[in-house]
Design a protein around this motif. Structure first.
Motif, PDB file in Angstrom:
ATOM      1  N   SER A 125       0.787  -1.223   0.000  1.00 36.18           N
ATOM      2  CA  SER A 125       0.000   0.000   0.000  1.00 36.18           C
ATOM      3  C   SER A 125       0.828   1.287   0.000  1.00 36.18           C
ATOM      4  O   SER A 125       0.256   2.375  -0.051  1.00 36.18           O
ATOM      5  N   ALA A 126       2.142   1.149   0.077  1.00 37.88           N
ATOM      6  CA  ALA A 126       3.019   2.331   0.042  1.00 37.88           C
ATOM      7  C   ALA A 126       4.339   2.008  -0.654  1.00 37.88           C
ATOM      8  O   ALA A 126       5.365   2.617  -0.367  1.00 37.88           O
ATOM      9  N   ALA A 127       4.304   1.070  -1.576  1.00 41.26           N
ATOM     10  CA  ALA A 127       5.530   0.631  -2.247  1.00 41.26           C
ATOM     11  C   ALA A 127       6.255   1.777  -2.937  1.00 41.26           C
ATOM     12  O   ALA A 127       7.489   1.812  -2.968  1.00 41.26           O
ATOM     13  N   TYR A 128       5.496   2.729  -3.467  1.00 36.47           N
ATOM     14  CA  TYR A 128       6.099   3.886  -4.145  1.00 36.47           C
ATOM     15  C   TYR A 128       7.020   4.682  -3.222  1.00 36.47           C
ATOM     16  O   TYR A 128       7.931   5.357  -3.678  1.00 36.47           O
ATOM     17  N   LEU A 129       6.819   4.578  -1.944  1.00 32.79           N
ATOM     18  CA  LEU A 129       7.516   5.388  -0.956  1.00 32.79           C
ATOM     19  C   LEU A 129       8.751   4.701  -0.367  1.00 32.79           C
ATOM     20  O   LEU A 129       9.705   5.371   0.038  1.00 32.79           O
ATOM     21  N   LEU A 130       8.763   3.405  -0.348  1.00 37.02           N
ATOM     22  CA  LEU A 130       9.760   2.652   0.416  1.00 37.02           C
ATOM     23  C   LEU A 130      11.205   2.949   0.034  1.00 37.02           C
ATOM     24  O   LEU A 130      12.063   3.044   0.903  1.00 37.02           O
ATOM     25  N   GLY A 131      11.490   3.112  -1.230  1.00 40.46           N
ATOM     26  CA  GLY A 131      12.863   3.380  -1.665  1.00 40.46           C
ATOM     27  C   GLY A 131      13.382   4.751  -1.274  1.00 40.46           C
ATOM     28  O   GLY A 131      14.589   4.988  -1.300  1.00 40.46           O
ATOM     29  N   SER A 132      12.496   5.640  -0.873  1.00 45.38           N
ATOM     30  CA  SER A 132      12.888   6.996  -0.482  1.00 45.38           C
ATOM     31  C   SER A 132      13.067   7.171   1.020  1.00 45.38           C
ATOM     32  O   SER A 132      13.530   8.220   1.464  1.00 45.38           O
ATOM     33  N   LEU A 133      12.697   6.178   1.805  1.00 37.58           N
ATOM     34  CA  LEU A 133      12.779   6.315   3.259  1.00 37.58           C
ATOM     35  C   LEU A 133      14.209   6.196   3.759  1.00 37.58           C
ATOM     36  O   LEU A 133      14.985   5.380   3.257  1.00 37.58           O
ATOM     37  N   LYS A 134      14.530   6.991   4.747  1.00 42.19           N
ATOM     38  CA  LYS A 134      15.835   6.961   5.417  1.00 42.19           C
ATOM     39  C   LYS A 134      15.597   6.621   6.883  1.00 42.19           C
ATOM     40  O   LYS A 134      14.560   6.986   7.451  1.00 42.19           O
TER      41      LYS A 134
ATOM     42  N   ASP B 210       4.691  -1.018   9.809  1.00 41.43           N
ATOM     43  CA  ASP B 210       5.701  -1.345   8.792  1.00 41.43           C
ATOM     44  C   ASP B 210       6.633  -0.159   8.556  1.00 41.43           C
ATOM     45  O   ASP B 210       7.850  -0.327   8.449  1.00 41.43           O
ATOM     46  N   LEU B 211       6.064   1.043   8.467  1.00 44.15           N
ATOM     47  CA  LEU B 211       6.884   2.236   8.249  1.00 44.15           C
ATOM     48  C   LEU B 211       7.840   2.450   9.425  1.00 44.15           C
ATOM     49  O   LEU B 211       9.006   2.802   9.235  1.00 44.15           O
ATOM     50  N   ALA B 212       7.356   2.205  10.637  1.00 49.49           N
ATOM     51  CA  ALA B 212       8.211   2.361  11.825  1.00 49.49           C
ATOM     52  C   ALA B 212       9.401   1.407  11.791  1.00 49.49           C
ATOM     53  O   ALA B 212      10.500   1.764  12.201  1.00 49.49           O
ATOM     54  N   GLU B 213       9.195   0.210  11.287  1.00 47.78           N
ATOM     55  CA  GLU B 213      10.307  -0.735  11.158  1.00 47.78           C
ATOM     56  C   GLU B 213      11.339  -0.242  10.153  1.00 47.78           C
ATOM     57  O   GLU B 213      12.530  -0.524  10.290  1.00 47.78           O
ATOM     58  N   LEU B 214      10.891   0.507   9.166  1.00 50.03           N
ATOM     59  CA  LEU B 214      11.788   0.997   8.122  1.00 50.03           C
ATOM     60  C   LEU B 214      12.535   2.280   8.506  1.00 50.03           C
ATOM     61  O   LEU B 214      13.465   2.675   7.807  1.00 50.03           O
ATOM     62  N   VAL B 215      12.111   2.931   9.580  1.00 53.46           N
ATOM     63  CA  VAL B 215      12.792   4.144  10.060  1.00 53.46           C
ATOM     64  C   VAL B 215      13.155   3.950  11.541  1.00 53.46           C
ATOM     65  O   VAL B 215      12.671   4.657  12.416  1.00 53.46           O
ATOM     66  N   PRO B 216      14.029   3.001  11.839  1.00 52.00           N
ATOM     67  CA  PRO B 216      14.312   2.648  13.235  1.00 52.00           C
ATOM     68  C   PRO B 216      14.890   3.789  14.070  1.00 52.00           C
ATOM     69  O   PRO B 216      14.732   3.795  15.296  1.00 52.00           O
ATOM     70  N   ASP B 217      15.553   4.735  13.450  1.00 57.04           N
ATOM     71  CA  ASP B 217      16.096   5.882  14.178  1.00 57.04           C
ATOM     72  C   ASP B 217      15.179   7.097  14.081  1.00 57.04           C
ATOM     73  O   ASP B 217      15.492   8.164  14.598  1.00 57.04           O
ATOM     74  N   GLY B 218      14.039   6.926  13.424  1.00 54.25           N
ATOM     75  CA  GLY B 218      13.075   8.003  13.232  1.00 54.25           C
ATOM     76  C   GLY B 218      11.840   7.775  14.073  1.00 54.25           C
ATOM     77  O   GLY B 218      11.892   7.117  15.121  1.00 54.25           O
TER      78      GLY B 218
END
Length: 126
Positions: A30-39, A57-65
């Motif tokens: 549901s947010a695949a377009y965004l995943l490659g841009s996350l830091k 899921d987003l929280a797992e991808l931004v562990p320091d955010g």
């Protein structure tokens, strides 16, 4: 014209069938377009977070955010909190909020994500 929060319409409601369909949502589907841009350090706002599956899921991808999920329903926000807690994600927060009147200053978030929100509000143009 601004619509007061108490009269804003959530057109589909929070029937269990709606929640069941929202629970299958993930960042990948549901947010695949965004995943490659996350830091890892980013701060993300997930508008209309529903049961919190995308938010988690987003929280797992931004562990320091940090990821903030907002939804109009207190009951749904509690469900989202439980989803994040069950996954052990301390970099999440949830709040009850109206998409028409978000209470965050400019530049609070690096990314603002909304999935299926416009179909749920009575006045999507607003």
């Amino acid at each position: 014209m601004s619509r007061p929060q108490e009269t804003a319409v959530y057109t589909h409601g929070h029937h269990e069938s709606v929640l069941r369909s929202h629970t299958w949502r993930t960042a990948a589907n549901s947010a695949a377009y965004l995943l490659g841009s996350l830091k890892p350090h980013m701060r993300i706002l997930d508008i209309g977070c529903g049961p919190g599956t995308i938010t988690a899921d987003l929280a797992e991808l931004v562990p320091d955010g940090h990821v903030t999920g907002v939804d109009r329903s207190p009951e749904i926000v509690e469900r989202a909190r439980a989803t994040a807690a069950a996954r052990g994600l301390p970099n999440t927060a949830f709040a009850v909020a109206d998409v028409h009147a978000l209470d965050y200053p400019d530049d609070t978030f690096c990314v603002v994500h909304a999935h299926q929100v416009l179909q749920h509000v009575g006045d999507p143009v607003q």
